[in-house]
Design a protein around this motif. Structure first.
Motif, PDB file in Angstrom:
ATOM      1  N   UNK A  90      42.975  48.016  49.638  1.00  0.00           N
ATOM      2  CA  UNK A  90      42.154  48.626  48.952  1.00  0.00           C
ATOM      3  C   UNK A  90      42.701  49.948  48.442  1.00  0.00           C
ATOM      4  N   UNK A  91      43.643  50.394  48.991  1.00  0.00           N
ATOM      5  CA  UNK A  91      44.039  51.680  48.289  1.00  0.00           C
ATOM      6  C   UNK A  91      45.621  51.533  47.895  1.00  0.00           C
ATOM      7  N   UNK A  92      46.185  50.529  47.979  1.00  0.00           N
ATOM      8  CA  UNK A  92      47.477  50.158  47.543  1.00  0.00           C
ATOM      9  C   UNK A  92      48.450  50.983  48.135  1.00  0.00           C
ATOM     10  N   UNK A  93      48.665  51.227  49.462  1.00  0.00           N
ATOM     11  CA  UNK A  93      49.536  51.990  50.300  1.00  0.00           C
ATOM     12  C   UNK A  93      50.592  51.163  50.842  1.00  0.00           C
ATOM     13  N   UNK A  94      51.823  51.642  50.755  1.00  0.00           N
ATOM     14  CA  UNK A  94      53.014  50.797  51.021  1.00  0.00           C
ATOM     15  C   UNK A  94      52.736  50.135  52.390  1.00  0.00           C
ATOM     16  N   UNK A  95      53.026  49.251  52.798  1.00  0.00           N
ATOM     17  CA  UNK A  95      52.664  48.410  54.068  1.00  0.00           C
ATOM     18  C   UNK A  95      53.566  48.836  55.470  1.00  0.00           C
ATOM     19  N   UNK A  96      54.631  48.746  55.409  1.00  0.00           N
ATOM     20  CA  UNK A  96      55.382  49.714  56.527  1.00  0.00           C
ATOM     21  C   UNK A  96      55.234  50.962  56.798  1.00  0.00           C
ATOM     22  N   UNK A 135      63.613  52.310  59.524  1.00  0.00           N
ATOM     23  CA  UNK A 135      62.753  53.142  60.468  1.00  0.00           C
ATOM     24  C   UNK A 135      61.247  52.493  60.243  1.00  0.00           C
ATOM     25  N   UNK A 136      60.418  52.576  59.033  1.00  0.00           N
ATOM     26  CA  UNK A 136      59.230  52.247  58.824  1.00  0.00           C
ATOM     27  C   UNK A 136      58.911  50.674  59.248  1.00  0.00           C
ATOM     28  N   UNK A 137      60.003  49.929  58.698  1.00  0.00           N
ATOM     29  CA  UNK A 137      59.755  48.331  58.767  1.00  0.00           C
ATOM     30  C   UNK A 137      59.939  48.327  60.645  1.00  0.00           C
ATOM     31  N   UNK A 138      60.548  48.858  61.450  1.00  0.00           N
ATOM     32  CA  UNK A 138      60.839  48.860  62.746  1.00  0.00           C
ATOM     33  C   UNK A 138      59.428  49.255  63.542  1.00  0.00           C
ATOM     34  N   UNK A 139      58.975  50.342  62.906  1.00  0.00           N
ATOM     35  CA  UNK A 139      57.471  50.692  63.534  1.00  0.00           C
ATOM     36  C   UNK A 139      56.587  49.861  63.302  1.00  0.00           C
ATOM     37  N   UNK A 140      56.576  49.145  62.121  1.00  0.00           N
ATOM     38  CA  UNK A 140      55.668  48.218  61.670  1.00  0.00           C
ATOM     39  C   UNK A 140      55.930  46.895  62.707  1.00  0.00           C
ATOM     40  N   UNK A 141      56.885  46.739  63.037  1.00  0.00           N
ATOM     41  CA  UNK A 141      57.145  45.631  64.192  1.00  0.00           C
ATOM     42  C   UNK A 141      56.792  46.161  65.444  1.00  0.00           C
TER      43      UNK A 141
END
Length: 358
Positions: free
Chosen positions: A248-254, A165-171
């Motif tokens: 800068x805040x190390x949050x997960x990318x996708x 889900x998160x990877x698809x929204x990243x796309x």
């Protein structure tokens, strides 16, 4: 009349189930024979298959890619490239592993063959984002662009639904921002809208059957189309925010892309209402921003920065960093406006289109 410039980026694409078996042929087609395999524990099964296919072409392996491509990790792997006289890198993984391959290629000129296991899309872009001293910077160069991408749908069917889900929204974020980019053109528009529609079809299919081949194929196709958009058009506020929050805040990318996108769309809507109408139509909803939010919510995806571990006390600093330098965006980027956007993303509220004032 509309005027535009379109540059295509030459990447050889092989798409379909079972296509990973062609990886050795692709390495030989490039006239290369000493492969460094980049993979990771989360794709162990796929990596073992690729090792089998590569046979004696593989001379080394590294499994320690890190999100946001820290320079220190790249420098460590450069030692292996030299030690084993590597002339090609084969990637099995997502954006982090692909980013490491790109960083190596930029520094050494080695060829890249990428087998994506997520929907990051970076495998078809000449863009590299690297992090040093807590700051993520982006550069673009033809030397960064991979030579071959093998989209094997079977390599994505085991991806857990939350990651899918998160990877698809990243796309989707690549596609949407391309639609209102200064470099937008009819080719990019067509690719972007088809990507949004494919993601709108593919994400609900994940809930019905996590390994549904049609749904996974839709999402992988969207990843390629969205990545092609990213390669051809500049990005705006949404991507700047995600780079700041990640670097800068190390949050997960996708996951960060997933939370921020609905709010970035709502922010920009007053300046590009015609684009948002097209996005909403591709989603099959009345509102682009609310439609993306609802798609994520229905799939159980993350909705707030707070649940990703972001601290409310860092909102002001994030807004400052995101507005420190000017960059193209359809709506004027102000620190006050971005702070409000980030506050809504932190709370995870369902977005409403922003007004021109403020």
């Amino acid at each position: 009349m509309r005027s535009f410039v379109y540059n295509s980026h030459p990447v050889r694409v092989i798409f379909g189930p079972g296509t990973a078996s062609r990886v050795a042929d692709e390495v030989r087609r490039l006239d290369r024979s000493r492969v460094l395999l980049l993979a990771g524990e989360h794709v162990r099964h796929q990596a073992e298959l690729v090792e089998k296919y590569l046979g004696d072409l593989q001379v080394a392996r590294f499994d320690g890619a890190v999100m946001h491509t820290p320079v220190e990790v790249t420098e460590r792997v450069l030692g292996r490239v030299t030690e084993h006289d590597v002339d090609a890198v084969v990637v099995v993984g997502g954006g982090s592993t692909t980013g490491l391959a790109k960083a190596l290629a930029l520094r050494t000129g080695i060829d890249q063959v990428i087998l994506p296991t997520t929907y990051a899309g970076s495998e078809v872009t000449p863009v590299l984002g690297e992090t040093a001293d807590g700051v993520k910077t982006t550069r673009s160069s033809p030397d960064i662009l991979p030579e071959t991408v093998i989209y094997d749908v079977e390599f994505t069917t085991s991806m857990p639904i939350p990651l899918a889900v998160t990877s698809a929204i990243n796309a989707m974020a690549h596609a949407v921002e391309a639609l209102y980019s200064e470099q937008a053109n009819p080719i990019v528009d067509a690719l972007a809208l088809e990507a949004v529609a494919a993601i709108a079809r593919g994400i609900p299919a994940l809930g019905a059957d996590s390994a549904d081949p049609e749904g996974r194929s839709d999402l992988l196709l969207a990843a390629w189309l969205s990545g092609t958009c990213l390669a051809s058009a500049g990005m705006g506020l949404h991507h700047k925010l995600c780079h700041v929050l990640g670097g800068s805040f190390d949050l997960p990318h996708a996951a960060t892309h997933t939370v921020v996108l609905p709010h970035a769309l709502a922010y920009n809507e007053p300046s590009v209402p015609h684009v948002m109408v097209r996005v909403a139509q591709a989603l099959g909803t009345d509102s682009a921003s609310a439609g993306v939010y609802d798609l994520v919510a229905a799939a159980g995806g993350p909705k707030s920065l707070e649940e990703l571990g972001f601290r409310e006390s860092d909102l002001d600093e994030a807004a400052r960093l995101a507005t420190a330098k000017p960059y193209p965006n359809p709506r004027e980027v102000t620190e006050v406006g971005v702070r409000r956007l980030l506050g809504e993303a932190f709370a995870g509220t369902r977005p409403e289109p922003a007004q021109k004032s403020g």
